[in-house]
Design a protein around this motif. Structure first.
Motif, PDB file in Angstrom:
ATOM      1  N   MET A  61       0.802  -1.219   0.000  1.00 18.18           N
ATOM      2  CA  MET A  61       0.000   0.000   0.000  1.00 18.18           C
ATOM      3  C   MET A  61       0.833   1.265   0.000  1.00 18.18           C
ATOM      4  O   MET A  61       1.861   1.344   0.666  1.00 18.18           O
ATOM      5  CB  MET A  61      -0.853   0.051   1.268  1.00 18.18           C
ATOM      6  CG  MET A  61      -2.175  -0.633   1.142  1.00 18.18           C
ATOM      7  SD  MET A  61      -2.868  -0.803   2.768  1.00 18.18           S
ATOM      8  CE  MET A  61      -1.624  -1.769   3.553  1.00 18.18           C
ATOM      9  N   PRO A 111       5.121   3.196  -1.597  1.00 21.84           N
ATOM     10  CA  PRO A 111       4.310   1.986  -1.329  1.00 21.84           C
ATOM     11  C   PRO A 111       4.986   1.105  -0.288  1.00 21.84           C
ATOM     12  O   PRO A 111       5.366  -0.023  -0.569  1.00 21.84           O
ATOM     13  CB  PRO A 111       4.229   1.305  -2.702  1.00 21.84           C
ATOM     14  CG  PRO A 111       5.436   1.781  -3.435  1.00 21.84           C
ATOM     15  CD  PRO A 111       5.783   3.144  -2.912  1.00 21.84           C
ATOM     16  N   ASN A 151      -3.938   3.326  -2.020  1.00 25.85           N
ATOM     17  CA  ASN A 151      -3.633   2.474  -3.173  1.00 25.85           C
ATOM     18  C   ASN A 151      -3.293   1.081  -2.673  1.00 25.85           C
ATOM     19  O   ASN A 151      -2.308   0.902  -1.955  1.00 25.85           O
ATOM     20  CB  ASN A 151      -2.448   3.042  -3.956  1.00 25.85           C
ATOM     21  CG  ASN A 151      -2.866   4.249  -4.769  1.00 25.85           C
ATOM     22  OD1 ASN A 151      -3.636   4.137  -5.712  1.00 25.85           O
ATOM     23  ND2 ASN A 151      -2.392   5.425  -4.369  1.00 25.85           N
ATOM     24  N   SER A 190      -2.675  -3.033  -3.483  1.00 25.04           N
ATOM     25  CA  SER A 190      -2.501  -4.169  -4.387  1.00 25.04           C
ATOM     26  C   SER A 190      -2.059  -5.365  -3.547  1.00 25.04           C
ATOM     27  O   SER A 190      -1.657  -5.201  -2.396  1.00 25.04           O
ATOM     28  CB  SER A 190      -1.464  -3.864  -5.478  1.00 25.04           C
ATOM     29  OG  SER A 190      -0.182  -3.701  -4.908  1.00 25.04           O
ATOM     30  N   ARG A 231      -2.854  -2.218  -8.902  1.00 25.92           N
ATOM     31  CA  ARG A 231      -3.429  -1.580  -7.715  1.00 25.92           C
ATOM     32  C   ARG A 231      -4.782  -0.933  -8.010  1.00 25.92           C
ATOM     33  O   ARG A 231      -5.083  -0.560  -9.138  1.00 25.92           O
ATOM     34  CB  ARG A 231      -2.476  -0.529  -7.164  1.00 25.92           C
ATOM     35  CG  ARG A 231      -2.267   0.646  -8.089  1.00 25.92           C
ATOM     36  CD  ARG A 231      -1.531   1.774  -7.382  1.00 25.92           C
ATOM     37  NE  ARG A 231      -1.660   2.992  -8.170  1.00 25.92           N
ATOM     38  CZ  ARG A 231      -0.802   3.360  -9.096  1.00 25.92           C
ATOM     39  NH1 ARG A 231       0.243   2.609  -9.361  1.00 25.92           N
ATOM     40  NH2 ARG A 231      -0.994   4.476  -9.760  1.00 25.92           N
ATOM     41  N   GLU A 248      -7.283   2.204  -6.366  1.00 23.47           N
ATOM     42  CA  GLU A 248      -7.239   3.349  -5.474  1.00 23.47           C
ATOM     43  C   GLU A 248      -8.587   3.471  -4.773  1.00 23.47           C
ATOM     44  O   GLU A 248      -9.622   3.579  -5.425  1.00 23.47           O
ATOM     45  CB  GLU A 248      -6.936   4.619  -6.277  1.00 23.47           C
ATOM     46  CG  GLU A 248      -6.827   5.850  -5.403  1.00 23.47           C
ATOM     47  CD  GLU A 248      -6.592   7.130  -6.203  1.00 23.47           C
ATOM     48  OE1 GLU A 248      -6.784   7.110  -7.436  1.00 23.47           O
ATOM     49  OE2 GLU A 248      -6.258   8.150  -5.584  1.00 23.47           O
ATOM     50  N   GLN A 295      -9.461  -8.565  -3.883  1.00 22.93           N
ATOM     51  CA  GLN A 295      -8.447  -8.795  -4.917  1.00 22.93           C
ATOM     52  C   GLN A 295      -7.926 -10.232  -4.873  1.00 22.93           C
ATOM     53  O   GLN A 295      -7.716 -10.861  -5.915  1.00 22.93           O
ATOM     54  CB  GLN A 295      -7.284  -7.795  -4.765  1.00 22.93           C
ATOM     55  CG  GLN A 295      -7.700  -6.358  -5.063  1.00 22.93           C
ATOM     56  CD  GLN A 295      -6.522  -5.389  -5.039  1.00 22.93           C
ATOM     57  OE1 GLN A 295      -5.370  -5.790  -5.100  1.00 22.93           O
ATOM     58  NE2 GLN A 295      -6.819  -4.094  -4.954  1.00 22.93           N
ATOM     59  N   GLN A 332      -7.121  -1.933 -12.987  1.00 21.63           N
ATOM     60  CA  GLN A 332      -6.680  -0.723 -12.274  1.00 21.63           C
ATOM     61  C   GLN A 332      -7.812   0.284 -12.315  1.00 21.63           C
ATOM     62  O   GLN A 332      -8.253   0.701 -13.387  1.00 21.63           O
ATOM     63  CB  GLN A 332      -5.425  -0.141 -12.932  1.00 21.63           C
ATOM     64  CG  GLN A 332      -4.940   1.083 -12.170  1.00 21.63           C
ATOM     65  CD  GLN A 332      -3.523   1.481 -12.519  1.00 21.63           C
ATOM     66  OE1 GLN A 332      -2.784   0.744 -13.154  1.00 21.63           O
ATOM     67  NE2 GLN A 332      -3.147   2.676 -12.099  1.00 21.63           N
TER      68      GLN A 332
END
Lengths: 492, 95
Positions: free
Chosen positions: A23, A174, A213, A215, A226, A228, A249, A261
């Protein structure tokens, strides 16, 4: 991207193996200032619709933006709080998109050359550990107006009062791997902006909001696509939104699907995130330097003067509390959580035992404030009063146990401890004659127990102490009672 | 650089300009001419010049943090196609 070793505690077990969340956060913090970033309209919260809108904010033709000095200073202060590079030269760009709450048709922002560059934030986790989170940049930009969709069945009502208010967008690397890290990061940034006074940090009013963000990937593996999550406006929602989004996810990937995305919105009522497809086309921002604004240039001396005016920041304060006062990491962390608490503690601890002071502030005072929902700045029990109470323990006017009673009365009446002690006759009896009389009485009434103690059951002395304390209404000095008991029974 | 029809359609859409399908071709040619005109600047060697956003020999003007405007909701909304209770009123836009 910085290489961060995988922490096994952060992994999420899926059907096909473990997953790791990656993140980065964008925090929007509303700058504390009287006027907006480029106009002289007020920033006050909750005013009548469109009553705080200048012709610049309304995007009327022929109006030119002029930058607010205070907003620049606040961005610099915040950058310093984030241990970041301050760029003496930065540029404002237009970020173009079409939306009713943005009458100019573009947001004035900073794209390639932000006012603040790379920095670092140290976050504190519940297991007592810390972690460094990289800050990519901080830039100044305008807020948009507010759309109300519930005023009319087929129309949207637009209020531009917030339009043009200065925001600081703080973009992290991230570097976060769990919902706890993400919320700890937001808490730390909130603490920093409050310490330097650049933003009130009130999430409920939208002064501080986060886009997350998210993923997922196999531990230490290739980064995933990712999504948002926009505008998550409480610490609890941040954690919930991340946990839900990571699960979503993982389910898609384990079913052999792929992540699109996209921008998603967290719905706190349902506890899910949902796609905001309508915003997709708007992402073609066509940034270009704003021709209405020359580059923002700051003098080094001006920046130095700002640095000299900064208060002690939370990390430095915590380190000082631990080094100078010998406080535990936990107590120091609690006390520096906001400036008012730290100032209160320092006032209590000044000239007194620092650990005893920390106990009274973090346990008794914070307990009382939490129970009553009172902010420490408005505490009816003043630092000087709590200090006086501690003085009376130290000078043996009252025992620690009586002090708790006095404190309870202080919570009710907000009186000075000395007044309460005098009024209720709580002063500790240290006069040996008075104590001896009570001791003699207890001994006379319990000859069998006296014999037991003399026969070797020294532990029973504690029972005698208790009886004497009880008869004296808790006012006898326990050390004096013990001494006299030993003399009388054991001949010590 | 040359714009194809799809790009012209997208640019028009982003600018909220309605362009009929049979006008896209001609509009693209006009835009290409403009781009070609500007591209002449590529002939100048600017490798030793820092990018600049203005040629004006002046500095950015700053303002003090004072409230000098506002309290004019009627004026602000005066030119709006629709307004109600000092709000701007637009067709419903919901995410």
């Amino acid at each position: 991207m910085r290489d961060i070793p995988t922490n096994p505690d952060n992994l999420i077990a899926g059907e096909t193996g473990d997953w790791e969340i990656v993140m980065g956060l964008e925090i929007h913090a509303q700058v504390s200032s009287n006027a907006k970033l480029f106009s002289g309209a007020s920033t006050e919260f909750g005013a009548d619709p469109n009553s705080q809108v200048s012709f610049v904010d309304a995007g009327l033709p022929g109006m030119l933006p002029t930058i607010n000095e205070r907003c620049v200073e606040q961005a610099v202060r915040t950058g310093m709080g984030l241990n970041a590079e301050i760029n003496l030269y930065s540029v404002f760009d237009r970020k173009n998109y079409f939306y009713p709450d943005l009458p100019q048709g573009y947001q004035i922002s900073q794209f390639k050359q932000p006012i603040v560059g790379r920095g670092t934030v140290t976050i504190e986790l519940s297991d007592g550990s810390t972690k460094e989170i990289g800050v990519e940049r901080l830039h100044l930009e305008q807020d948009a107006g507010k759309s109300l969709h519930d005023q009319h069945p087929s129309q949207t009502y637009v209020d531009l009062n917030r339009c043009g208010v200065a925001l600081m967008e703080i973009v992290s690397d991230p570097d976060m791997r769990s919902a706890e890290e993400a919320s700890a990061y937001v808490e730390k940034v909130q603490r920093i902006v409050r310490y330097v006074g650049s933003c009130d940090g009130v999430m409920a009013e939208g002064s501080l909001r986060a886009d997350v963000n998210v993923s997922v990937r196999r531990p230490g593996g290739e980064l995933g696509t990712r999504c948002e999550i926009k505008n998550v406006n409480s610490m609890r929602f941040i954690r919930q939104a991340i946990e839900h989004e990571a699960r979503r996810q993982i389910e898609i990937l384990e079913d052999g699907g792929k992540i699109d995305q996209e921008t998603r919105l967290y719905d706190p009522n349902k506890g899910v995130t949902r796609s905001m497809r309508s915003k997709e086309e708007a992402h073609d921002y066509r940034y270009f330097p704003d021709p209405d604004l020359l580059p923002l240039e700051m003098e080094q001396e001006w920046v130095d003067a700002i640095r000299a005016s900064l208060p002690e920041l939370p990390d430095a304060k915590k380190a000082r509390f631990m080094a100078d006062f010998g406080l535990s990491e936990y107590d120091a962390r609690t006390l520096v959580s906001d400036r008012d608490s730290a100032d209160y503690y320092e006032a209590v601890a000044s000239g007194r035992d620092p650990k005893l002071s920390a106990n009274w502030v973090t346990t008794d005072l914070f307990g009382y404030l939490n129970r009553t929902g009172i902010n420490i700045a408005e505490s009816p029990i003043k630092a000087a009063q709590l200090g006086q109470l501690i003085d009376r323990i130290i000078d043996k006017t009252i025992s620690g146990r009586i002090a708790k009673e006095v404190f309870e009365v202080m919570c009710e009446t907000h009186q000075d401890p000395d007044a309460i002690i005098a009024e209720k006759g709580l002063k500790q009896v240290t006069d040996e004659g008075a104590i001896t009389a009570v001791v003699d009485q207890v001994i006379a009434e319990n000859p069998d127990k006296v014999a037991d103690v003399q026969g070797g059951k020294e532990k029973l002395l504690g029972w005698f102490t208790g009886q004497v304390m009880k008869l004296s209404g808790g006012k006898a000095n326990p050390q004096a009672v013990n001494k006299i008991l030993r003399e009388k029974i054991l001949g010590d | 650089m040359s714009l194809d029809k799809d790009t012209v359609r997208r640019v028009a859409r982003l600018a909220r300009i309605e362009v009929a399908e049979d006008r896209l071709e001609a509009l693209g040619q006009e835009l290409n001419q403009i781009i070609g005109f500007v591209e002449q600047l590529d002939e100048v060697d600017t490798s030793s010049v820092a990018p600049m956003t203005s040629v004006a020999k002046q500095k950015l003007r700053w303002r003090a943090d004072e409230v000098t405007s506002g309290g004019q909701a009627e004026k602000v909304t005066a030119n709006a196609p629709a307004s109600d209770m000092n709000f701007f009123v637009v067709p419903k836009v919901v995410e």
